[in-house]
Design an enzyme around this catalytic site. Structure first.
Site, PDB file in Angstrom:
ATOM      1  CG  HIS A  95      -4.880  -2.320   4.021  1.00 23.13           C
ATOM      2  ND1 HIS A  95      -5.707  -3.168   3.317  1.00 23.13           N
ATOM      3  CD2 HIS A  95      -5.207  -1.064   3.621  1.00 23.13           C
ATOM      4  CE1 HIS A  95      -6.490  -2.454   2.520  1.00 23.13           C
ATOM      5  NE2 HIS A  95      -6.210  -1.183   2.688  1.00 23.13           N
TER       6      HIS A  95
ATOM      7  CE1 TYR B 209      -4.297  -0.978  -0.456  1.00 31.40           C
ATOM      8  CE2 TYR B 209      -3.448  -2.900   0.694  1.00 31.40           C
ATOM      9  CZ  TYR B 209      -4.423  -2.297  -0.096  1.00 31.40           C
ATOM     10  OH  TYR B 209      -5.500  -3.030  -0.534  1.00 31.40           O
ATOM     11  CD  GLN B 210       6.455   3.152   1.774  1.00 34.64           C
ATOM     12  OE1 GLN B 210       6.533   2.259   2.610  1.00 34.64           O
ATOM     13  NE2 GLN B 210       7.387   4.054   1.639  1.00 34.64           N
TER      14      GLN B 210
END
Length: 750
Positions: free
Chosen positions: A429, A274-275
């Protein structure tokens, strides 16, 4: 008359000079491309190979789309369905067509962008919320506001590229019927999506801010940077992933999303997958802010954390450039993605022209067609590229770097890589896997992390969204290479509990390339229980390859059952204990992920060392464990209670130890030998470890003996309490005195 008009003009000029609310019209393009940058690009066309290749590839793609014609269908599908995919493709092609218009000055691209935007301006006012109701924040073009935000981030760039080419009437129509209501829908109409700290909100903030920059709408830019006040949004509400939408006293907006999820080292708390996803809106909006509002000095914000984050993200990859699947992460995602092409180009251009980034761009084989991409391409043309060397690194988590982290040990050119996760929960997440680890050899998984349970954008599998198995399996503790107590997940699998806690680094030491260590503790995953895990990457001259020593010490106030799984990949070769295979399969348990594991075999340890070997990618591996007599040894395989075949059929070898409170689990993961299917020869197919033994353990120290088949003995003594590098230790083991300075001793046995 002249004097009257002159006085009026003088008053207007004076008002403009003192009023902060009246903006002087800006030139376009200015968001990502700039007028000066475009002129430089045009002057260099045909002279910079990588840029020219990228331009030609992009031109072919857009020309093919133009030939197909424009389609803006009425939305109806989840991810992977036709309408979703078509609108997604439209946003990408619009952005690229705008760039081509600026660089090539061919009006066909401007016409294409204008005509499609006009169709959207006609369609958008007629749309209700998307008909699919699964999302906590429904979009209009897409089933969730997140994808609507994706669309606006890209399309704002296209609008900027043709802004001056459009007539005033056309701009007014687009802004009134499309862009302003679009920005309002994903923000003030959906505060539960927009006003939070999460990668979703980052996309929303960037979308509103970027269209605000193009439209010269200061109110939208302020809304993007700082969020907006919304007392009606319920504190404690949750999204579809179980994460809190709003927490007490939480700041919102783009700057808050920079402040909170990023550590000072540039690690993003949701994990590298997700980064990677969030880096595009973070960096592309930052580039726009830099160009339009340089006074903000956005690339200096929080000591330059945005540019640091690119380096951190590149270090969170294996030898093939694929991101470690920490938390929710799809395997195979890598720095070859379009987000990382943009990230590398921006980091190079605004971050001091680091020549190591040029080598990543060379591997990527393309650049962004703007000022940053030209900088990269010029640097490569001029021969300034240097290899990006990934070394052992410890990346802190938390906004102040005090909420655990992720440690990576590497030997050589990633001959062997060890990843230890001791981080914070990772927002919605995150997984319940404190002190979990994984091992890689030259990019191949040796001991794997499952990643996420989702088939992204594949409509047949849950509309391309997260599957229920992501909660029932992938997030659960037993799905990872870490300790499970009494078949329950860490924090009992409760986000609101896990989000309050993080593991703590004990020490990280890579001063000796041949003996590298990371050690961390977890005190909150289970009540009245402390876990302390130390991973050691050792290169012994008497061994063919480096190996990993794993020491996991657990201390509880009550007796428990402990399971320690190892998720290996490949074909079982042999083991040194007897076992039985059931005639029919049954799940290992009923909940917390155990319901998804078939029990394929079961045995008991019969010696102080248990060995388990497998073959994968023509290389042999052996797990050697220091065991107690009658420890249970379980063969498990994923797939139970999975009627829709949503889970991979991964296998694990699990050590089970019952009725104990204080224990030390010690093992070695060893890569050795090779097999050639052509010559049909197996070389060095058996382990070189002859004995692994805990020879000392108390509250202060743990001593582990390692003996090879060549009768070479090594001793590692770990300080369990004092981690100072300058502290002097003294300990007697088997009537021999050992003295050393620092948190560990590694050397010969006296």
């Amino acid at each position: 008359m002249f004097l009257k008009n002159s006085f009026f003009l003088f008053c207007i000029i004076g008002y403009l000079s003192i009023s902060p609310f009246i903006a002087i019209a800006q030139e376009h393009p200015s968001l990502i491309l700039t007028k000066a940058g475009v002129e430089k690009i045009r002057a260099e066309l045909g002279k910079v190979p990588l840029f020219d290749v990228s331009l030609e590839q992009l031109k072919k793609e857009v020309d093919a789309e133009i030939a197909l014609g424009i389609d803006t269908p009425v939305p109806k599908d989840y991810s992977g369905g036709y309408t979703h995919t078509r609108h997604k493709k439209n946003w990408i092609v619009l952005q690229k067509a705008g760039v081509l218009f600026q660089i090539l000055q061919d009006e066909k691209y401007a016409i294409y962008v204008r005509d499609m935007l006009m169709q959207y301006a006609e369609l958008y006012p007629t749309l209700p919320a998307h008909p699919k109701t699964r999302s906590y924040a429904r979009g209009k073009l897409f089933w969730q506001c997140l994808n609507d935000s994706n669309w606006l981030v890209y399309v704002s760039q296209a609008y900027d590229c043709i802004y001056d080419w459009l007539s005033k009437k056309e701009r007014k129509n687009l802004e009134k019927n499309l862009f302003r209501p679009f920005a309002d829908w994903i923000s003030v109409k959906n505060p539960q999506f927009y006003n939070r700290v999460h990668n979703h909100s980052t996309w929303g903030n960037a979308a509103v801010g970027m269209i605000g920059l193009v439209m010269d709408d200061e109110e939208l830019v302020e809304r993007a940077l700082y969020g907006f006040k919304d007392d009606a949004l319920e504190v404690g509400a949750k999204d579809n992933d179980g994460g809190f939408i709003k927490e007490e006293g939480q700041k919102t907006g783009f700057l808050a999303n920079l402040d909170e999820p990023f550590s000072p080292d540039g690690y993003y708390t949701e994990g590298p997958y997700y980064q990677r996803y969030a880096m595009y809106p973070f960096l592309i909006f930052a580039q726009g802010l830099h160009n339009v509002k340089p006074e903000l000095k956005i690339f200096e914000y929080k000591k330059g954390v945005l540019l640091k984050s690119v380096n951190a993200l590149l270090n969170l990859t294996d030898a093939d450039g694929e991101f470690f699947p920490i938390n929710d992460g799809q395997k195979g995602m890598s720095y070859y993605s379009r987000e990382l092409v943009t990230a590398v180009d921006i980091a190079y251009h605004f971050g001091g022209n680091n020549p190591e980034l040029l080598s990543i761009a060379q591997k990527q084989g393309r650049v962004v067609l703007d000022d940053t991409g030209l900088s990269i391409a010029m640097g490569i043309k001029e021969g300034r590229a240097k290899p990006f060397v990934k070394k052992s690194i410890n990346l802190s988590d938390g906004s102040d770097g005090d909420q655990g982290g992720v440690g990576i040990l590497r030997y050589g050119e990633e001959d062997l890589t060890v990843v230890l996760k001791y981080a914070a929960q990772g927002l919605s997440h995150g997984h319940y896997d404190k002190l979990s680890f994984s091992v890689y050899e030259k990019g191949e998984e040796v001991l794997q992390d499952y990643g996420l349970a989702r088939f992204v954008n594949i409509e047949q599998k849950g509309g391309g969204n997260y599957l229920k198995e992501n909660t029932t399996w992938a997030k659960q503790t037993v799905a990872h290479n870490t300790l499970v107590q009494n078949e329950t997940s860490h924090f009992d699998g409760k986000y609101e509990v896990g989000n309050k806690h993080h593991s703590e680094l004990f020490f990280f030491d890579t001063t000796n390339d041949h003996v590298q260590l990371i050690s961390a503790k977890e005190k909150n995953a289970y009540p009245e229980t402390e876990m302390h895990r130390t991973l050691v990457l050792i290169k012994d001259k008497n061994m063919e390859k480096p190996y990993v020593l794993d020491i996991l010490k657990v201390n509880s106030n009550t007796k428990n059952k402990y399971d320690l799984p190892f998720y290996y990949k490949g074909q079982i070769m042999e083991m040194n204990f007897d076992y039985k295979v059931p005639k029919s399969l049954n799940p290992l348990g009923t909940s917390n992920g155990y319901q998804h594991l078939w029990l394929e075999g079961k045995g008991n340890s019969t010696s102080q060392n248990t060995k388990f070997s497998w073959l994968n990618n023509q290389k042999f591996y052996t797990l050697t464990m220091a065991t107690h007599l009658n420890d249970e040894l379980l063969f498990t395989r994923l797939g139970a209670n999975d009627p829709e075949f949503n889970l991979r059929r991964d296998a694990a070898f699990m050590l089970r130890r019952k009725d104990v409170a204080k224990e030390v689990f010690v093992s070695i993961i060893e890569s050795h030998g090779a097999y050639s299917p052509v010559s049909e020869f197996a070389v060095n197919a058996r382990s070189s470890i002859s004995n692994l033994e805990v020879i000392y353990d108390d509250i202060d120290f743990t001593g582990v003996l390692i003996e090879t088949t060549k009768d070479k003995k090594s001793l590692l003594i770990l300080s369990n309490i004092e981690a100072s590098k300058s502290y002097e230790h003294k300990l007697e083991i088997n009537n021999k005195e050992y003295k050393w300075t620092g948190p560990y001793y590694f050397g010969p046995v006296k």
